[in-house]
Design a protein around this motif. Structure first.
Motif, mmCIF file in Angstrom:
data_model
loop_
_atom_site.group_PDB
_atom_site.id
_atom_site.type_symbol
_atom_site.label_atom_id
_atom_site.label_comp_id
_atom_site.label_asym_id
_atom_site.label_seq_id
_atom_site.Cartn_x
_atom_site.Cartn_y
_atom_site.Cartn_z
ATOM 1 N N GLU A 124 0.826 -1.208 0.000
ATOM 2 C CA GLU A 124 0.000 0.000 0.000
ATOM 3 C C GLU A 124 0.865 1.265 0.000
ATOM 4 O O GLU A 124 1.864 1.345 0.698
ATOM 5 C CB GLU A 124 -0.905 0.011 1.237
ATOM 6 C CG GLU A 124 -2.090 -0.946 1.150
ATOM 7 C CD GLU A 124 -3.057 -0.570 0.030
ATOM 8 O OE1 GLU A 124 -3.478 0.605 -0.008
ATOM 9 O OE2 GLU A 124 -3.369 -1.431 -0.811
ATOM 10 N N MET A 125 0.465 2.236 -0.812
ATOM 11 C CA MET A 125 1.133 3.539 -0.844
ATOM 12 C C MET A 125 0.217 4.556 -0.168
ATOM 13 O O MET A 125 -0.955 4.669 -0.524
ATOM 14 C CB MET A 125 1.420 3.957 -2.290
ATOM 15 C CG MET A 125 2.356 3.000 -3.037
ATOM 16 S SD MET A 125 4.043 3.105 -2.412
ATOM 17 C CE MET A 125 4.950 2.290 -3.737
ATOM 18 N N SER A 126 0.751 5.298 0.793
ATOM 19 C CA SER A 126 -0.099 6.196 1.587
ATOM 20 C C SER A 126 -0.401 7.519 0.894
ATOM 21 O O SER A 126 -1.419 8.145 1.159
ATOM 22 C CB SER A 126 0.562 6.469 2.943
ATOM 23 O OG SER A 126 1.836 7.073 2.761
ATOM 24 N N PRO A 216 9.604 16.884 -21.071
ATOM 25 C CA PRO A 216 9.298 17.979 -20.139
ATOM 26 C C PRO A 216 7.810 18.299 -20.026
ATOM 27 O O PRO A 216 7.368 18.862 -19.023
ATOM 28 C CB PRO A 216 10.074 19.165 -20.726
ATOM 29 C CG PRO A 216 10.347 18.803 -22.149
ATOM 30 C CD PRO A 216 10.437 17.326 -22.198
ATOM 31 N N ASP A 217 7.028 17.957 -21.051
ATOM 32 C CA ASP A 217 5.597 18.281 -21.038
ATOM 33 C C ASP A 217 4.744 17.218 -20.348
ATOM 34 O O ASP A 217 3.544 17.406 -20.145
ATOM 35 C CB ASP A 217 5.087 18.488 -22.473
ATOM 36 C CG ASP A 217 5.823 19.629 -23.176
ATOM 37 O OD1 ASP A 217 6.117 20.627 -22.492
ATOM 38 O OD2 ASP A 217 6.108 19.503 -24.370
ATOM 39 N N ALA A 218 5.363 16.096 -19.984
ATOM 40 C CA ALA A 218 4.601 14.999 -19.370
ATOM 41 C C ALA A 218 4.401 15.247 -17.881
ATOM 42 O O ALA A 218 5.084 16.062 -17.263
ATOM 43 C CB ALA A 218 5.343 13.682 -19.588
ATOM 44 N N ALA A 219 3.442 14.523 -17.316
ATOM 45 C CA ALA A 219 3.224 14.548 -15.869
ATOM 46 C C ALA A 219 3.643 13.192 -15.314
ATOM 47 O O ALA A 219 3.357 12.155 -15.912
ATOM 48 C CB ALA A 219 1.764 14.828 -15.556
ATOM 49 N N VAL A 220 4.349 13.209 -14.206
ATOM 50 C CA VAL A 220 4.807 11.978 -13.566
ATOM 51 C C VAL A 220 3.945 11.719 -12.342
ATOM 52 O O VAL A 220 3.797 12.592 -11.489
ATOM 53 C CB VAL A 220 6.284 12.090 -13.150
ATOM 54 C CG1 VAL A 220 6.762 10.786 -12.522
ATOM 55 C CG2 VAL A 220 7.153 12.471 -14.342
ATOM 56 N N ALA A 221 3.354 10.522 -12.271
ATOM 57 C CA ALA A 221 2.566 10.149 -11.098
ATOM 58 C C ALA A 221 3.511 9.561 -10.057
ATOM 59 O O ALA A 221 4.279 8.647 -10.352
ATOM 60 C CB ALA A 221 1.491 9.141 -11.478
ATOM 61 N N VAL A 222 3.475 10.115 -8.851
ATOM 62 C CA VAL A 222 4.349 9.663 -7.763
ATOM 63 C C VAL A 222 3.482 9.077 -6.653
ATOM 64 O O VAL A 222 2.508 9.686 -6.230
ATOM 65 C CB VAL A 222 5.196 10.831 -7.200
ATOM 66 C CG1 VAL A 222 6.132 10.338 -6.096
ATOM 67 C CG2 VAL A 222 5.987 11.516 -8.311
ATOM 68 N N GLU A 223 3.836 7.875 -6.224
ATOM 69 C CA GLU A 223 3.165 7.251 -5.084
ATOM 70 C C GLU A 223 4.241 6.871 -4.086
ATOM 71 O O GLU A 223 5.317 6.422 -4.482
ATOM 72 C CB GLU A 223 2.413 5.990 -5.513
ATOM 73 C CG GLU A 223 1.325 6.213 -6.554
ATOM 74 C CD GLU A 223 0.813 4.882 -7.098
ATOM 75 O OE1 GLU A 223 0.200 4.141 -6.315
ATOM 76 O OE2 GLU A 223 1.076 4.596 -8.276
ATOM 77 N N LEU A 224 3.965 7.056 -2.799
ATOM 78 C CA LEU A 224 4.996 6.690 -1.816
ATOM 79 C C LEU A 224 4.397 6.301 -0.478
ATOM 80 O O LEU A 224 3.255 6.623 -0.160
ATOM 81 C CB LEU A 224 6.014 7.823 -1.655
ATOM 82 C CG LEU A 224 5.546 9.246 -1.325
ATOM 83 C CD1 LEU A 224 5.281 9.413 0.163
ATOM 84 C CD2 LEU A 224 6.603 10.250 -1.754
#
Length: 372
Positions: A124-126, A216-224
């Motif tokens: 699980e990522m909070s 550079p135009d992309a969005a990065v999804a970050v989960e942690l």
């Protein structure tokens, strides 16, 4: 398994995943990349048990299935195939081999069963949020050089990523330090990052994220979570363990009362430091900066090889000051500055110096002096 993919597409995906694989492994399957064909997709996966990377690419799947093959070898093979060719991957019967065909070329590779490939499930990522790739890349580009390589201080072997409140504004901040220099970069915290735990992202993961954040135009999804972090770049997903340690209270070393301000042209300054440091000792690399009214004298004295001095014009109106720095560290920081000028805020010869980039808001650097 029988699947056909376009060579350029396969090469791009393999170049992303094969870098995670260490060249020397005591566990044979960790030298391999997992290739799994199903539907209209070929999935590639590699891991070193700390980092796990998965990438999907479009493919013509005639027969679904999966296996693992040596990662660096398959990458080299595909790299050397003719541009524009179609690559056919086929595993027939129970021979334990994968046949790679393209044009008149044919390779047969030894495999290890898919069932032997480890799965480091992330759990699980909070917290999850999205950041522009250009912002994420800037965070890394401007802090990565200060990551420590000293394995005994393992908690400094990465970038400390955390959210801070500054004047009522919530900011996502990255900090790296090796004890001699510190780099800090921040930007407005993205929605969803509030309350996230402060995490230390390992050096190897940082390098992979830096390479993957190429649009550079992309969005990065970050989960942690407190133990792992995951970055999603379109069809590429990188999951990594975090460094289990406590990052030091870095705010204590960022000077707040340095009142001697020296402003210098970046190009003149870096060229002068580079020139005079030619005669510095390989071990110390010390350069002495002597600042007085409107003038900066850079000097190096090496008992074994000689000495060098150079004078440049600067903006400086405080009391005269002599201070020494490691020339390589000075050049590393100067190379991060976006604008044409560098601003050094000094206190005394024994106190840390604060370096600002007037053209790069949200970035600051701290450099410890040397005795010269």
């Amino acid at each position: 398994m029988k699947v056909t993919v376009e060579r350029a597409q396969l090469l791009k995906s393999l170049s992303h995943v094969h870098r995670v694989v260490e060249r020397r492994n005591t566990i044979p399957v960790l030298s391999n990349v997992l290739m799994k064909a199903e539907g209209s997709t070929l999935r590639l996966k590699a891991t070193d048990l700390d980092i796990d990377i998965v990438e999907n690419l479009p493919a013509e799947v005639a027969a679904p299935g999966g296996t693992t093959v040596p990662a660096h070898m398959i990458h080299d093979i595909v790299r050397k195939l003719q541009d524009g060719s179609q690559v056919q991957l086929e595993m027939a019967g129970d021979k334990g081999t994968l046949t790679v065909r393209a044009g008149r070329s044919r390779f047969t590779l030894q495999t290890i069963p898919e069932s032997d490939f480890p799965d480091i499930a992330a759990g699980e990522m909070s917290h999850s949020f999205k950041v522009p790739a250009k912002n994420l890349k800037r965070l890394i580009d401007k802090t990565q050089f200060a990551i420590s390589t000293e394995e005994t201080r393992y908690y400094l072997n990465g970038i400390f990523l955390h959210v801070v409140d500054k004047g009522g504004q919530s900011l996502l901040r990255a900090v790296a330090t090796d004890g001699h220099r510190l780099a800090q970069v921040e930007f407005e915290a993205p929605e969803g990052s509030a309350g996230m735990p402060g995490v230390i992202v390992p050096r190897k993961t940082v390098a992979e994220v830096q390479r993957l954040a190429d649009d550079p135009d992309a969005a990065v999804a970050v989960e942690l979570s407190t133990a792992k972090v995951r970055f999603r770049f379109g069809e590429t997903v990188l999951t990594s363990k975090l460094i289990d340690g406590t990052f030091p209270d870095y705010a204590r070393v960022i000077p707040a009362a340095n009142d001697k301000i020296l402003t210098v042209e970046k190009g003149d300054f870096t060229a002068a430091v580079d020139r005079v440091s030619t005669v510095s000792s390989e071990r110390g690399r010390a350069v002495k900066l002597s600042a007085s009214d409107g003038r900066l004298t850079l000097s190096v004295t090496n008992p074994d090889s000689g000495s060098a001095t150079e004078e440049i014009e600067v903006s400086y109106e405080a009391d005269a000051l002599d201070i020494g720095f490691n020339s390589r560290y000075l050049l590393d920081i100067a190379s991060q500055v976006d604008g044409d000028t560098v601003e050094l805020k000094l206190a005394d010869p024994g106190s840390p110096t604060l370096i600002h980039d007037p053209a790069g808001p949200g970035a600051l650097y701290v450099l410890m002096p040397m005795r010269v």
